[in-house]
Scaffold this motif. Structure first.
Motif, PDB file in Angstrom:
ATOM      1  N   ASP A  94     -26.776  36.010  40.685  1.00 40.43           N
ATOM      2  CA  ASP A  94     -26.319  36.485  41.850  1.00 40.43           C
ATOM      3  C   ASP A  94     -27.347  37.608  42.115  1.00 40.43           C
ATOM      4  OD1 ASP A  94     -24.808  37.338  44.035  1.00 40.43           O
ATOM      5  OD2 ASP A  94     -22.773  37.641  42.813  1.00 40.43           O
TER       6      ASP A  94
ATOM      7  N   GLY B 245     -21.368  45.289  52.641  1.00 38.31           N
ATOM      8  CA  GLY B 245     -21.706  45.270  51.317  1.00 38.31           C
ATOM      9  C   GLY B 245     -23.232  45.473  50.996  1.00 38.31           C
TER      10      GLY B 245
ATOM     11  N   ALA C  56     -22.186  38.543  56.205  1.00 38.92           N
ATOM     12  CA  ALA C  56     -21.494  39.613  55.390  1.00 38.92           C
ATOM     13  C   ALA C  56     -19.922  39.863  55.787  1.00 38.92           C
ATOM     14  CB  ALA C  56     -22.139  40.833  54.829  1.00 38.92           C
TER      15      ALA C  56
ATOM     16  N   SER D  66     -25.299  44.397  44.194  1.00 41.56           N
ATOM     17  CA  SER D  66     -25.106  44.855  45.785  1.00 41.56           C
ATOM     18  C   SER D  66     -24.572  46.198  45.701  1.00 41.56           C
ATOM     19  CB  SER D  66     -23.744  44.109  46.204  1.00 41.56           C
ATOM     20  OG  SER D  66     -22.485  44.108  45.640  1.00 41.56           O
TER      21      SER D  66
ATOM     22  N   HIS E 147     -19.036  43.478  44.551  1.00 41.09           N
ATOM     23  CA  HIS E 147     -18.740  42.367  45.610  1.00 41.09           C
ATOM     24  C   HIS E 147     -17.498  41.219  45.050  1.00 41.09           C
ATOM     25  CE1 HIS E 147     -22.338  41.135  43.751  1.00 41.09           C
ATOM     26  NE2 HIS E 147     -22.243  39.898  44.065  1.00 41.09           N
ATOM     27  N   ARG E 148     -17.662  41.227  43.475  1.00 42.78           N
ATOM     28  CA  ARG E 148     -16.779  40.518  42.807  1.00 42.78           C
ATOM     29  C   ARG E 148     -15.298  40.889  42.382  1.00 42.78           C
ATOM     30  NH1 ARG E 148     -19.053  35.467  43.480  1.00 42.78           N
ATOM     31  NH2 ARG E 148     -21.323  34.940  42.689  1.00 42.78           N
TER      32      ARG E 148
ATOM     33  N   ASN F 293     -12.600  42.868  48.817  1.00 39.01           N
ATOM     34  CA  ASN F 293     -13.286  43.213  47.364  1.00 39.01           C
ATOM     35  C   ASN F 293     -13.797  44.849  47.827  1.00 39.01           C
ATOM     36  OD1 ASN F 293     -12.185  40.890  46.446  1.00 39.01           O
ATOM     37  ND2 ASN F 293     -14.513  40.301  45.863  1.00 39.01           N
ATOM     38  N   LEU F 294     -14.716  44.811  48.839  1.00 39.90           N
ATOM     39  CA  LEU F 294     -15.280  46.011  49.150  1.00 39.90           C
ATOM     40  C   LEU F 294     -14.599  47.074  49.442  1.00 39.90           C
ATOM     41  CD1 LEU F 294     -18.513  44.784  51.073  1.00 39.90           C
ATOM     42  CD2 LEU F 294     -18.463  46.162  48.905  1.00 39.90           C
TER      43      LEU F 294
ATOM     44  N   GLN G 219     -13.057  37.785  51.871  1.00 36.75           N
ATOM     45  CA  GLN G 219     -13.078  37.918  50.526  1.00 36.75           C
ATOM     46  C   GLN G 219     -14.021  39.130  50.336  1.00 36.75           C
ATOM     47  OE1 GLN G 219     -11.231  36.306  47.739  1.00 36.75           O
ATOM     48  NE2 GLN G 219     -11.324  38.446  47.349  1.00 36.75           N
ATOM     49  N   LEU G 220     -15.024  39.175  50.621  1.00 35.23           N
ATOM     50  CA  LEU G 220     -16.213  40.108  50.390  1.00 35.23           C
ATOM     51  C   LEU G 220     -15.682  41.569  50.960  1.00 35.23           C
ATOM     52  CD1 LEU G 220     -18.937  41.059  49.497  1.00 35.23           C
ATOM     53  CD2 LEU G 220     -19.770  40.560  51.642  1.00 35.23           C
ATOM     54  N   ARG G 221     -15.075  41.434  52.129  1.00 35.99           N
ATOM     55  CA  ARG G 221     -14.711  42.838  52.748  1.00 35.99           C
ATOM     56  C   ARG G 221     -13.516  43.181  52.091  1.00 35.99           C
ATOM     57  NH1 ARG G 221     -15.487  42.708  58.898  1.00 35.99           N
ATOM     58  NH2 ARG G 221     -14.344  44.706  58.760  1.00 35.99           N
TER      59      ARG G 221
ATOM     60  N   ASP H  86     -17.245  37.276  55.855  1.00 35.68           N
ATOM     61  CA  ASP H  86     -16.704  36.803  54.597  1.00 35.68           C
ATOM     62  C   ASP H  86     -15.353  37.850  54.371  1.00 35.68           C
ATOM     63  OD1 ASP H  86     -16.110  36.582  51.954  1.00 35.68           O
ATOM     64  OD2 ASP H  86     -18.205  36.572  51.262  1.00 35.68           O
TER      65      ASP H  86
END
Lengths: 207, 503
Positions: free
Chosen positions: B149, B335, B18, B152, B160-161, B27-28, B23-25, B21
């Protein structure tokens, strides 16, 4: 074999063996009184991007008619009202006037609904429907896309505990704070998902 | 849905992926900082917030400490109002009850209100095995379901999206299960919400059976409460003929008036609003209005295990607001998926071990046991919790339970070996002297050759090879030990009196 009920209650009792059954007392605080309660209510409802208007009891019918005309400008819109509404809405269909009331599919073809309310909560800008006379079944204020709701000044209370004192738990209730909304995409608030996308509140001042 | 939390690796392994990633970081970080600011603003305007928290905690505590009494009362009130009450010891039993109700009505689909309890028991997957499709109707749940999915976040499962990813999922998957997304769909949140409205409306209007959870269940009156925003909850609770609500036994509150502190605490802590757009309450069956057949499934599934833990019991006060997730520096970076459960974040790090038990063998036990360590114990979670769950206290308590649970292991953990060694050296002054000498040598070597420097100029070791050591130093810099121990310094300088410059 022990039933699930008896087993779960047995587990609860053994988990609580030796535990002091009395919890600490702590009563919920009340907020300080607000000088203009009805004005505070109107401000808080408006904050949710609902349309809020105030009128005198004598102007109520004209105000509601103007609200409907504003949201249904071409004049061909279908309007439903519950039985027991305390004022007239010309041209509206009364839900359940002859038989069991409109089906969900029929309600989906209705453009607007006009109802009264049970309680208004000033601090949170909330309207509570208890679905009694003048408010109708839950479905009629849910499926149509526009809801014109009439709240009377004497129905407005300061905060949540005052509302609970006035309400009867046995009745189904819908607490409405602004139009339907979501923040599920990037926590960006968007008004209008499944419930009415337009909420128009008419506050009737003291006579 | 084929995605599952079953078989997830322990937190440190899952977190590694995680953290990489970007992108994930992004978004979060965006989402959690937005919601933190909203919460702070509406909590700040309540002068008596702390008293309100105490009152909220007291209501839940009163319910939990006399839970059997309130559950029996709830059952009586519900039954008197025409509802059918079921009891489920575990997930399988609860799923079987819901499937039976749906089958009795010949339903091959149900519409669902967002519910943590039904996610916890894996209801959708269980219904699919019976040939019954479960349609999630909350926007974020819909995004998760259509994207095949995993959730989260407790409140915003698709946190996360981002909007572009949501658009892509809607375009790709909506058509397979119902009304397709319009071809000219943009990534504006309002347009995406509009597409969800169109897609779900046909399902709401035709559904015969709905499934919900409940935020609160009032023992005194038999009233169930669902708090929501979009109106999907109202649709499910109003239009179908049959309603089944799966309710954790800890959701009970004694009286109708007790809803007060909780209804004021929850929206401000959760979505950062004075009040959520819609709250629905229903008390059994109301003739002529809403579902005419109402079922309530009272679910244990580990809650009584948590109740039996004197320190951990407070976790059952949780009202699922998710403020602790948004406040947590660990959650913000990893996340929710890394926690391997529908309950992520600080509350998940205590609820999962409390409900499932610690010290269980196998990969699942290892995953659960890793959760109490997924925290820096900074205390931000306790500070924002509307019902004052002291999460750090429970985390420390659970860490000790995890250690206790592994005392009998045939292959001891590296940490246990290190602690044993430490106990051996600290237990005798001569042994401690040898260790100090060896550590001084290591310190001189590290200071000379160490590549890492800590703030302030002290040398440090980076990753050190070897079992245990590599795991510990993988995410930490070990400061170089000083060349001289305190005891050696004391002897040499006569407690500082013989040192130059001393007075």
């Amino acid at each position: 074999m022990t039933s699930a009920r008896d087993e779960i209650l047995g587990r609860v009792r053994s988990a609580l063996a030796g535990v002091d059954r009395t919890a600490p007392e702590a009563s919920a605080p009340r907020i300080a009184p607000v000088p203009d309660l009805v004005g505070h209510f109107a401000d808080r409802v408006e904050h949710y991007r609902a349309v809020v208007e105030r009128c005198t009891p004598a102007d109520l019918e004209a105000t509601v008619a103007a609200a409907l005309a504003r949201h249904l400008p071409d004049g061909s819109g279908r309007v439903v009202v519950p039985a027991g509404l305390s004022f007239e809405v010309p041209g509206a269909v009364v839900d359940g006037a002859d038989g069991p009331g409109l089906s969900a599919l029929e309600l989906d073809a209705v453009d607007a609904v006009v109802t009264e309310a049970a309680v208004g909560v000033a601090e949170t800008g909330t309207i509570v429907l208890d679905h009694g006379p003048g408010q109708g079944r839950r479905a009629i204020t849910l499926v149509p896309d526009r809801h014109v709701c009439v709240v009377r000044a004497e129905q407005v209370v300061p905060d949540v505990p005052d509302a609970l004192e006035r309400l009867d738990a046995a009745r189904p209730m819908t607490w409405i704070s602004g139009p339907s909304a979501t923040s599920d995409i990037e926590l960006d608030r968007v008004e209008g998902v499944h419930g009415p996308r337009t909420l128009h509140v008419v506050v009737v001042d003291h006579a | 849905m084929s995605a599952t939390f079953v078989g997830m690796p322990a937190f440190p392994t899952a977190a590694r992926g995680a953290l990489a990633d970007t992108q994930l970081r992004h978004n979060l970080a965006h989402a959690t900082s937005t919601i933190r600011a909203k919460r702070a603003a509406v909590v700040g305007e309540v002068e008596e917030w702390e008293e309100l928290r105490l009152a909220g905690a007291a209501v839940k505590e009163a319910a939990l400490r006399d839970l059997d009494t309130h559950l029996v009362r709830l059952e009586e009130s519900l039954t008197a109002r025409g509802a059918t009450v079921h009891w489920a010891r575990d997930a399988a039993e609860a799923n079987e009850i819901v499937a039976r109700v749906a089958r009795d009505h010949g339903a091959d689909e149900v519409v669902k209100v967002k519910s943590m309890a039904t996610q916890e028991i894996g209801l959708n997957e269980a219904l699919a095995e019976h040939g019954i499709a479960a349609w999630e109707t909350d926007l974020a749940e819909l995004i998760v379901q259509l994207g095949d999915d995993l959730p989260s976040h407790i409140l915003v499962p698709a946190i996360h999206r981002n909007r572009a990813e949501v658009r892509e999922i809607f375009l790709r998957a909506m058509g397979d299960v119902g009304r397709p997304a319009p071809a000219d769909l943009t990534d504006e949140p309002a347009v995406l919400a509009g597409a969800a409205r169109e897609h779900l409306r046909e399902k709401f209007l035709r559904a015969k059976v709905a499934v919900s959870g409940a935020n609160f269940a009032v023992a005194e009156t038999g009233t169930l409460v669902v708090v929501e925003s979009e109106g999907n909850g109202r649709m499910c609770l109003t239009l179908p003929e049959v309603l089944v609500s799966v309710v954790g036994i800890e959701k009970v509150v004694p009286t109708f008036a007790d809803l007060d502190p909780l209804l004021r605490l929850l929206p401000r802590s959760s979505t950062g609003e004075r009040m959520n757009p819609y709250t629905s309450t229903w008390t059994g069956v109301t003739p002529g209005d809403g579902p005419q057949e109402v079922h309530v499934v009272l679910l244990d599934n580990g809650r009584t295990r948590a109740l039996a833990d004197d320190v951990g019991r407070q976790a059952l006060r949780c009202i699922r607001c998710s403020a602790c997730l948004n406040a947590c520096p660990v959650y913000e970076r990893t996340g929710g998926h890394a926690y391997g459960s529908v309950y992520p974040g600080p509350i998940g790090a205590i609820l999962n071990p409390l409900m499932k038990g610690t010290g269980r063998p196998g990969i699942e036990g290892e995953q659960t046991d890793s959760l109490p360590y997924a925290s820096s114990l900074c205390g931000a979670c306790f500070e924002v919790c509307p019902v004052r769950i002291d999460i750090p206290e429970v985390l420390v308590h659970l860490r000790s339970k995890v250690v206790d649970g592994h005392r009998g292991d045939t292959v001891p953990k590296a940490e246990a070996v290190a602690m044993k060694a430490a106990a051996w050296s600290f237990g005798d002054s001569r042994r401690l002297g040898w260790v100090e000498k060896a550590s001084g040598v290591a310190g001189r070597v590290l200071t000379r050759f160490g590549r890492t420097t800590l703030p302030g100029g002290r040398s440090a070791a980076g990753r050190i090879a070897g079992p245990g050591a590599s795991a510990w130093t993988g995410a930490r810099d070990l400061p170089a030990p000083p060349a001289e121990s305190f005891r050696a310094w004391w002897r040499r300088t006569d407690g500082g009196r013989g040192e130059e410059g001393s007075s």
